[in-house]
Motif scaffolding. Structure first.
Motif, PDB file in Angstrom:
ATOM      1  N   GLY A   3     -59.862 -15.383  24.325  1.00 39.87           N
ATOM      2  CA  GLY A   3     -59.173 -14.138  24.691  1.00 39.87           C
ATOM      3  C   GLY A   3     -58.210 -13.603  23.650  1.00 39.87           C
ATOM      4  O   GLY A   3     -57.392 -12.731  23.960  1.00 39.87           O
ATOM      5  N   LYS A   4     -58.316 -14.090  22.409  1.00 38.25           N
ATOM      6  CA  LYS A   4     -57.364 -13.666  21.380  1.00 38.25           C
ATOM      7  C   LYS A   4     -57.372 -12.146  21.193  1.00 38.25           C
ATOM      8  O   LYS A   4     -56.331 -11.520  21.078  1.00 38.25           O
ATOM      9  N   THR A   5     -58.561 -11.571  21.188  1.00 34.72           N
ATOM     10  CA  THR A   5     -58.657 -10.128  20.939  1.00 34.72           C
ATOM     11  C   THR A   5     -58.182  -9.316  22.139  1.00 34.72           C
ATOM     12  O   THR A   5     -57.348  -8.414  21.989  1.00 34.72           O
ATOM     13  N   MET A  37     -58.397 -10.577  12.519  1.00 34.08           N
ATOM     14  CA  MET A  37     -58.749 -11.078  11.185  1.00 34.08           C
ATOM     15  C   MET A  37     -60.237 -10.934  10.858  1.00 34.08           C
ATOM     16  O   MET A  37     -60.600 -10.583   9.743  1.00 34.08           O
ATOM     17  N   ASP A  38     -61.099 -11.204  11.853  1.00 34.51           N
ATOM     18  CA  ASP A  38     -62.534 -11.089  11.592  1.00 34.51           C
ATOM     19  C   ASP A  38     -62.906  -9.662  11.185  1.00 34.51           C
ATOM     20  O   ASP A  38     -63.706  -9.447  10.275  1.00 34.51           O
ATOM     21  N   LEU A  39     -62.308  -8.680  11.863  1.00 32.51           N
ATOM     22  CA  LEU A  39     -62.631  -7.284  11.552  1.00 32.51           C
ATOM     23  C   LEU A  39     -62.133  -6.890  10.164  1.00 32.51           C
ATOM     24  O   LEU A  39     -62.820  -6.164   9.446  1.00 32.51           O
ATOM     25  N   PHE A  93     -66.349 -18.144   3.501  1.00 34.75           N
ATOM     26  CA  PHE A  93     -65.680 -17.435   4.602  1.00 34.75           C
ATOM     27  C   PHE A  93     -64.273 -18.005   4.816  1.00 34.75           C
ATOM     28  O   PHE A  93     -63.304 -17.272   4.996  1.00 34.75           O
ATOM     29  N   ARG A  94     -64.153 -19.327   4.779  1.00 34.89           N
ATOM     30  CA  ARG A  94     -62.836 -19.963   4.990  1.00 34.89           C
ATOM     31  C   ARG A  94     -61.862 -19.558   3.887  1.00 34.89           C
ATOM     32  O   ARG A  94     -60.665 -19.446   4.114  1.00 34.89           O
ATOM     33  N   SER A  95     -62.390 -19.345   2.654  1.00 30.99           N
ATOM     34  CA  SER A  95     -61.486 -18.933   1.570  1.00 30.99           C
ATOM     35  C   SER A  95     -61.001 -17.495   1.796  1.00 30.99           C
ATOM     36  O   SER A  95     -59.856 -17.174   1.503  1.00 30.99           O
ATOM     37  N   SER A  98     -72.685 -12.666  18.030  1.00 29.12           N
ATOM     38  CA  SER A  98     -71.973 -12.426  16.767  1.00 29.12           C
ATOM     39  C   SER A  98     -71.309 -13.672  16.180  1.00 29.12           C
ATOM     40  O   SER A  98     -70.698 -13.590  15.134  1.00 29.12           O
ATOM     41  N   ARG A  99     -71.426 -14.818  16.873  1.00 29.18           N
ATOM     42  CA  ARG A  99     -70.766 -16.024  16.356  1.00 29.18           C
ATOM     43  C   ARG A  99     -71.799 -16.968  15.741  1.00 29.18           C
ATOM     44  O   ARG A  99     -72.528 -17.660  16.467  1.00 29.18           O
ATOM     45  N   PRO A 100     -71.840 -17.020  14.391  1.00 30.48           N
ATOM     46  CA  PRO A 100     -72.864 -17.855  13.741  1.00 30.48           C
ATOM     47  C   PRO A 100     -72.807 -19.317  14.154  1.00 30.48           C
ATOM     48  O   PRO A 100     -73.851 -19.985  14.224  1.00 30.48           O
ATOM     49  N   LYS A 156     -64.323 -31.575  18.356  1.00 31.56           N
ATOM     50  CA  LYS A 156     -63.925 -31.868  16.967  1.00 31.56           C
ATOM     51  C   LYS A 156     -62.603 -31.191  16.612  1.00 31.56           C
ATOM     52  O   LYS A 156     -61.881 -31.644  15.739  1.00 31.56           O
ATOM     53  N   ARG A 157     -62.342 -30.054  17.274  1.00 30.67           N
ATOM     54  CA  ARG A 157     -61.161 -29.282  16.866  1.00 30.67           C
ATOM     55  C   ARG A 157     -59.949 -29.440  17.776  1.00 30.67           C
ATOM     56  O   ARG A 157     -58.894 -28.912  17.457  1.00 30.67           O
ATOM     57  N   LYS A 158     -60.140 -30.158  18.887  1.00 30.25           N
ATOM     58  CA  LYS A 158     -59.074 -30.237  19.888  1.00 30.25           C
ATOM     59  C   LYS A 158     -57.717 -30.598  19.256  1.00 30.25           C
ATOM     60  O   LYS A 158     -56.703 -29.945  19.483  1.00 30.25           O
TER      61      LYS A 158
HETATM   62  C1  S3P Z   1     -65.181 -18.906  14.107  1.00 22.50           C
HETATM   63  C2  S3P Z   1     -64.665 -18.001  14.999  1.00 22.50           C
HETATM   64  C3  S3P Z   1     -64.934 -16.556  14.902  1.00 22.50           C
HETATM   65  C4  S3P Z   1     -65.248 -16.163  13.455  1.00 22.50           C
HETATM   66  C5  S3P Z   1     -66.336 -17.017  12.907  1.00 22.50           C
HETATM   67  C6  S3P Z   1     -65.992 -18.507  12.930  1.00 22.50           C
HETATM   68  C7  S3P Z   1     -64.877 -20.354  14.278  1.00 22.50           C
HETATM   69  O1  S3P Z   1     -63.801 -15.823  15.352  1.00 22.50           O
HETATM   70  O2  S3P Z   1     -64.099 -16.241  12.643  1.00 22.50           O
HETATM   71  O3  S3P Z   1     -67.494 -16.761  13.656  1.00 22.50           O
HETATM   72  O4  S3P Z   1     -65.044 -21.126  13.320  1.00 22.50           O
HETATM   73  O5  S3P Z   1     -64.436 -20.748  15.392  1.00 22.50           O
HETATM   74  P1  S3P Z   1     -63.412 -15.636  16.912  1.00 22.50           P
HETATM   75  O6  S3P Z   1     -62.622 -16.831  17.300  1.00 22.50           O
HETATM   76  O7  S3P Z   1     -62.603 -14.396  16.916  1.00 22.50           O
HETATM   77  O8  S3P Z   1     -64.684 -15.527  17.662  1.00 22.50           O
END
Ligand code: S3P
Length: 169
Positions: A15-17, A34-36, A58-60, A118-120, A137-139
């Motif tokens: 729900g961040k957006t 940030m994604d946009l 992408f991370r960079s 939209s989420r790869p 993994k991210r908890k």
């Molecule tokens: C990602 C979350 C996505 C986006 C990308 C990778 C992630 O953003 O940055 O697909 O690694 O969890 P949202 O959290 O806004 O979907």
């Protein structure tokens, strides 16, 4: 007047957006997704960046944008779900803003993202299993954000109100 930022962290679909937009409107701050911003500046969708340039690239881009946004004020920042992978990002955004992490149960995240393409990272395979395994993994990384809100069962307005009261205190 300089107004501190609010940085929203959390897994995809927490729900961040939607919360960020409501918060920004209510507090008269500017919402930045940030994604946009990354899509607009690179001229490609996140999925294309992952496919053509790879996740490390992408991370960079994310890290560079975090540094830029951390120097600004008056923003509600909707971070990407993977921003927490680099602890420096959390530290940078916490320096000039209130950092909040939105949490949700995997089943709730699935409901919200079921029809999203939209989420790869969730593109192929069983979505619920993927959500569970990445969350697992991210908890510990999301737990590095000092303020966390469990959003399962809460409306966007309720979450936003909770953050507003924290921001005011
Ligand atoms: C990602 C979350 C996505 C986006 C990308 C990778 C992630 O953003 O940055 O697909 O690694 O969890 P949202 O959290 O806004 O979907």
């Amino acid at each position: 007047m300089t107004r501190r930022n609010i940085a929203l962290f959390g897994f995809m679909g927490t729900g961040k957006t939607s919360v960020g937009k409501m918060l920004a409107a209510d507090l008269d701050l500017q919402f930045t997704d940030m994604d946009l911003v990354i899509e607009a500046s690179s001229g490609k969708s996140i999925s294309r960046i992952f496919a053509e340039n790879g996740e490390p690239y992408f991370r960079s881009l994310e890290k560079k944008l975090v540094k830029e946004l951390a120097m600004k004020s008056g923003l509600v920042i909707g971070t990407g779900g993977g921003v927490v992978l680099d602890e420096e990002n959390i530290n940078d955004l916490s320096r000039t803003g209130m950092a909040v992490c939105l949490m949700a149960e995997p089943e709730e995240i699935l409901k919200r993202l079921e029809h999203d393409g939209s989420r790869p990272l969730l593109a192929d395979g069983d979505k619920l299993q993927k959500i569970k395994s990445i969350l697992d993994k991210r908890k510990h990384l999301y737990e590095r954000v000092p303020v966390r809100i469990q959003t399962t069962g809460m409306t966007v307005k309720e979450v936003s109100e909770r953050i507003k009261s924290l921001y005011a205190s």
